[in-house]
Design a protein around this motif. Structure first.
Motif, PDB file in Angstrom:
ATOM      1  N   ALA A 138       0.963  -1.043  -0.075  1.00 56.15           N
ATOM      2  CA  ALA A 138       0.149  -0.044   0.082  1.00 56.15           C
ATOM      3  C   ALA A 138       0.977   1.193  -0.164  1.00 56.15           C
ATOM      4  CB  ALA A 138      -0.818  -0.027   1.224  1.00 56.15           C
ATOM      5  N   THR A 139       0.756   2.092  -0.990  1.00 57.02           N
ATOM      6  CA  THR A 139       1.517   3.213  -1.021  1.00 57.02           C
ATOM      7  C   THR A 139       0.761   4.231  -1.571  1.00 57.02           C
ATOM      8  OG1 THR A 139       3.459   4.269  -2.220  1.00 57.02           O
ATOM      9  CG2 THR A 139       2.206   2.590  -3.294  1.00 57.02           C
ATOM     10  N   SER A 140       1.031   5.707  -1.184  1.00 56.39           N
ATOM     11  CA  SER A 140       0.532   6.796  -1.700  1.00 56.39           C
ATOM     12  C   SER A 140       0.968   7.408  -2.956  1.00 56.39           C
ATOM     13  CB  SER A 140       0.415   7.894  -0.651  1.00 56.39           C
ATOM     14  OG  SER A 140       1.943   8.315  -0.428  1.00 56.39           O
ATOM     15  N   SER A 141       2.160   6.580  -3.434  1.00 57.21           N
ATOM     16  CA  SER A 141       2.487   7.008  -4.685  1.00 57.21           C
ATOM     17  C   SER A 141       1.949   6.797  -5.914  1.00 57.21           C
ATOM     18  CB  SER A 141       3.984   6.276  -4.915  1.00 57.21           C
ATOM     19  OG  SER A 141       5.009   6.705  -3.689  1.00 57.21           O
ATOM     20  N   GLN A 142       2.074   7.261  -7.078  1.00 56.61           N
ATOM     21  CA  GLN A 142       1.420   7.232  -8.108  1.00 56.61           C
ATOM     22  C   GLN A 142       2.008   5.741  -8.882  1.00 56.61           C
ATOM     23  OE1 GLN A 142      -1.306   8.750  -9.654  1.00 56.61           O
ATOM     24  NE2 GLN A 142      -1.148  10.023  -8.104  1.00 56.61           N
ATOM     25  N   PRO A 143       1.262   4.963  -9.793  1.00 58.21           N
ATOM     26  CA  PRO A 143       1.711   3.492 -10.102  1.00 58.21           C
ATOM     27  C   PRO A 143       3.199   3.816 -10.916  1.00 58.21           C
ATOM     28  CG  PRO A 143      -0.399   3.764 -10.549  1.00 58.21           C
ATOM     29  CD  PRO A 143      -0.098   5.108  -9.928  1.00 58.21           C
ATOM     30  N   ALA A 144       3.232   4.957 -11.703  1.00 64.51           N
ATOM     31  CA  ALA A 144       4.304   5.136 -12.428  1.00 64.51           C
ATOM     32  C   ALA A 144       5.675   5.235 -11.824  1.00 64.51           C
ATOM     33  CB  ALA A 144       4.364   6.421 -13.429  1.00 64.51           C
ATOM     34  N   HIS A 145       5.455   5.856 -10.394  1.00 61.70           N
ATOM     35  CA  HIS A 145       6.554   6.160  -9.554  1.00 61.70           C
ATOM     36  C   HIS A 145       7.178   4.976  -8.774  1.00 61.70           C
ATOM     37  CE1 HIS A 145       4.858  10.409  -9.974  1.00 61.70           C
ATOM     38  NE2 HIS A 145       5.721  10.111 -10.894  1.00 61.70           N
ATOM     39  N   THR A 146       6.374   3.792  -8.697  1.00 52.36           N
ATOM     40  CA  THR A 146       6.586   2.634  -8.047  1.00 52.36           C
ATOM     41  C   THR A 146       7.468   1.623  -8.735  1.00 52.36           C
ATOM     42  OG1 THR A 146       4.575   1.499  -8.538  1.00 52.36           O
ATOM     43  CG2 THR A 146       4.620   3.325  -6.547  1.00 52.36           C
ATOM     44  N   ARG A 147       7.418   1.572  -9.819  1.00 56.63           N
ATOM     45  CA  ARG A 147       7.768   0.546 -10.523  1.00 56.63           C
ATOM     46  C   ARG A 147       9.483   0.145 -10.311  1.00 56.63           C
ATOM     47  NH1 ARG A 147       4.971   3.530 -14.859  1.00 56.63           N
ATOM     48  NH2 ARG A 147       3.103   2.351 -15.290  1.00 56.63           N
ATOM     49  N   ALA A 148      10.282   1.061 -10.272  1.00 61.58           N
ATOM     50  CA  ALA A 148      11.520   0.749 -10.079  1.00 61.58           C
ATOM     51  C   ALA A 148      11.644   0.077  -8.695  1.00 61.58           C
ATOM     52  CB  ALA A 148      12.576   1.979 -10.343  1.00 61.58           C
ATOM     53  N   SER A 149      11.155   0.719  -7.683  1.00 61.34           N
ATOM     54  CA  SER A 149      11.197   0.140  -6.418  1.00 61.34           C
ATOM     55  C   SER A 149      10.417  -1.220  -6.268  1.00 61.34           C
ATOM     56  CB  SER A 149      10.421   1.078  -5.312  1.00 61.34           C
ATOM     57  OG  SER A 149      10.951   2.351  -5.312  1.00 61.34           O
ATOM     58  N   VAL A 150       9.463  -1.547  -6.912  1.00 62.93           N
ATOM     59  CA  VAL A 150       8.805  -2.770  -6.850  1.00 62.93           C
ATOM     60  C   VAL A 150      10.038  -3.833  -7.631  1.00 62.93           C
ATOM     61  CG1 VAL A 150       6.838  -4.080  -7.877  1.00 62.93           C
ATOM     62  CG2 VAL A 150       6.506  -2.079  -6.788  1.00 62.93           C
ATOM     63  N   ALA A 151      10.309  -3.145  -8.887  1.00 64.86           N
ATOM     64  CA  ALA A 151      11.378  -4.375  -9.490  1.00 64.86           C
ATOM     65  C   ALA A 151      12.617  -4.522  -8.566  1.00 64.86           C
ATOM     66  CB  ALA A 151      11.749  -3.567 -10.764  1.00 64.86           C
ATOM     67  N   ALA A 152      13.137  -3.359  -7.881  1.00 65.99           N
ATOM     68  CA  ALA A 152      14.235  -3.773  -6.943  1.00 65.99           C
ATOM     69  C   ALA A 152      13.703  -4.982  -5.902  1.00 65.99           C
ATOM     70  CB  ALA A 152      14.549  -2.494  -6.088  1.00 65.99           C
ATOM     71  N   LEU A 153      12.710  -5.449  -5.734  1.00 68.08           N
ATOM     72  CA  LEU A 153      12.352  -6.380  -4.793  1.00 68.08           C
ATOM     73  C   LEU A 153      12.711  -7.665  -5.383  1.00 68.08           C
ATOM     74  CD1 LEU A 153       9.131  -4.854  -3.219  1.00 68.08           C
ATOM     75  CD2 LEU A 153      11.333  -5.187  -1.847  1.00 68.08           C
ATOM     76  N   ASP A 154      12.878  -7.853  -6.755  1.00 66.79           N
ATOM     77  CA  ASP A 154      13.016  -8.956  -7.427  1.00 66.79           C
ATOM     78  C   ASP A 154      12.144 -10.051  -6.781  1.00 66.79           C
ATOM     79  OD1 ASP A 154      14.097 -10.633  -9.470  1.00 66.79           O
ATOM     80  OD2 ASP A 154      15.678 -11.280  -7.794  1.00 66.79           O
ATOM     81  N   LEU A 155      10.721  -9.765  -7.042  1.00 67.10           N
ATOM     82  CA  LEU A 155      10.031 -10.898  -6.703  1.00 67.10           C
ATOM     83  C   LEU A 155       9.470 -11.822  -7.501  1.00 67.10           C
ATOM     84  CD1 LEU A 155       7.427  -8.405  -4.778  1.00 67.10           C
ATOM     85  CD2 LEU A 155       9.100 -10.107  -3.662  1.00 67.10           C
ATOM     86  N   PRO A 156       9.267 -13.046  -7.395  1.00 67.18           N
ATOM     87  CA  PRO A 156       8.780 -14.077  -8.177  1.00 67.18           C
ATOM     88  C   PRO A 156       7.525 -13.723  -9.055  1.00 67.18           C
ATOM     89  CG  PRO A 156       8.504 -15.179  -6.151  1.00 67.18           C
ATOM     90  CD  PRO A 156       9.095 -13.765  -6.162  1.00 67.18           C
ATOM     91  N   ALA A 157       6.668 -12.854  -8.719  1.00 67.66           N
ATOM     92  CA  ALA A 157       5.441 -12.476  -9.272  1.00 67.66           C
ATOM     93  C   ALA A 157       5.190 -11.203  -8.926  1.00 67.66           C
ATOM     94  CB  ALA A 157       4.176 -13.568  -8.916  1.00 67.66           C
ATOM     95  N   PRO A 158       4.543 -10.533  -9.623  1.00 63.72           N
ATOM     96  CA  PRO A 158       3.911  -8.981  -9.383  1.00 63.72           C
ATOM     97  C   PRO A 158       3.392  -8.828  -8.001  1.00 63.72           C
ATOM     98  CG  PRO A 158       3.540  -9.323 -11.788  1.00 63.72           C
ATOM     99  CD  PRO A 158       4.020 -10.608 -10.951  1.00 63.72           C
ATOM    100  N   PRO A 159       3.499  -7.911  -7.024  1.00 67.07           N
ATOM    101  CA  PRO A 159       2.743  -8.114  -6.060  1.00 67.07           C
ATOM    102  C   PRO A 159       1.165  -7.188  -6.099  1.00 67.07           C
ATOM    103  CG  PRO A 159       4.359  -6.396  -6.131  1.00 67.07           C
ATOM    104  CD  PRO A 159       4.595  -7.124  -7.312  1.00 67.07           C
ATOM    105  N   ARG A 160       0.694  -7.617  -5.445  1.00 68.98           N
ATOM    106  CA  ARG A 160      -0.746  -6.961  -5.118  1.00 68.98           C
ATOM    107  C   ARG A 160      -0.534  -5.450  -4.744  1.00 68.98           C
ATOM    108  NH1 ARG A 160      -2.203 -11.445  -2.300  1.00 68.98           N
ATOM    109  NH2 ARG A 160      -3.372 -13.056  -3.470  1.00 68.98           N
ATOM    110  N   MET A 161      -0.886  -4.444  -5.500  1.00 71.91           N
ATOM    111  CA  MET A 161      -0.564  -3.271  -5.008  1.00 71.91           C
ATOM    112  C   MET A 161      -1.785  -2.388  -4.755  1.00 71.91           C
ATOM    113  SD  MET A 161       2.661  -2.519  -5.289  1.00 71.91           S
ATOM    114  CE  MET A 161       2.689  -0.826  -5.663  1.00 71.91           C
TER     115      MET A 161
END
Length: 146
Positions: free
Chosen positions: A120-143
């Motif tokens: 859960a984040t107050s950020s816009q989706p476009a501003h979260t992509r790099a941070s989510v990618a850095a987590l290197d998760l096996p599947a896209p997380p629920r956001m």
């Protein structure tokens, strides 16, 4: 001295929510720098200490509160523009976000244990992509985002 009762903790949580910036990924310094630049563009010169207590709040609130402290009140429209600019500057500068210790391990373990979780984040989706990618998760997380 009266002690407080221990909080009730379920044996297995139904689900967990995690903040992104500063909780899962070390992006707070970049986020603060982006805010300082966006505020400076409208003539408000703040610093990390003043801004730090507001990180995580709604961006329009951040813009209005800091600007008012500096004698430069912003309309709702102008506050929204400063908020958007801060997000854009963050997106441009958030080029190498690093996950915080064990963040990925915890999320993968929760998934393996079939415990639902989301970010859960107050950020816009476009501003979260790099941070989510850095987590290197096996599947896209629920956001849940702005």
């Amino acid at each position: 001295m009266t002690s407080l009762p221990e909080p009730a903790v379920p044996a297995s949580p139904r689900a967990l929510l995690f903040d992104l910036d500063g909780t899962l990924v070390d992006t707070v310094a970049v986020r603060v720098a982006a805010w300082l630049l966006a505020l400076a563009e409208v003539g408000v010169h703040s610093d990390a200490a003043e801004l730090g207590g507001l990180m995580g709040a709604d961006g329009k609130r951040i813009a209005r509160e800091i600007a008012e402290r500096h004698g430069r009140p912003l309309s709702d429209h102008r506050a929204a523009l400063v908020d958007q600019r801060a997000g854009d500057l963050f997106g441009e500068r958030n080029t190498d976000p690093q996950p915080l210790a064990f963040a990925r391990d915890v999320l993968v373990s929760l998934t393996t244990a079939r415990i639902p979780w989301a970010i859960a984040t107050s950020s816009q989706p476009a501003h979260t992509r790099a941070s989510v990618a850095a987590l290197d998760l096996p599947a896209p997380p629920r956001m849940v985002d702005a």
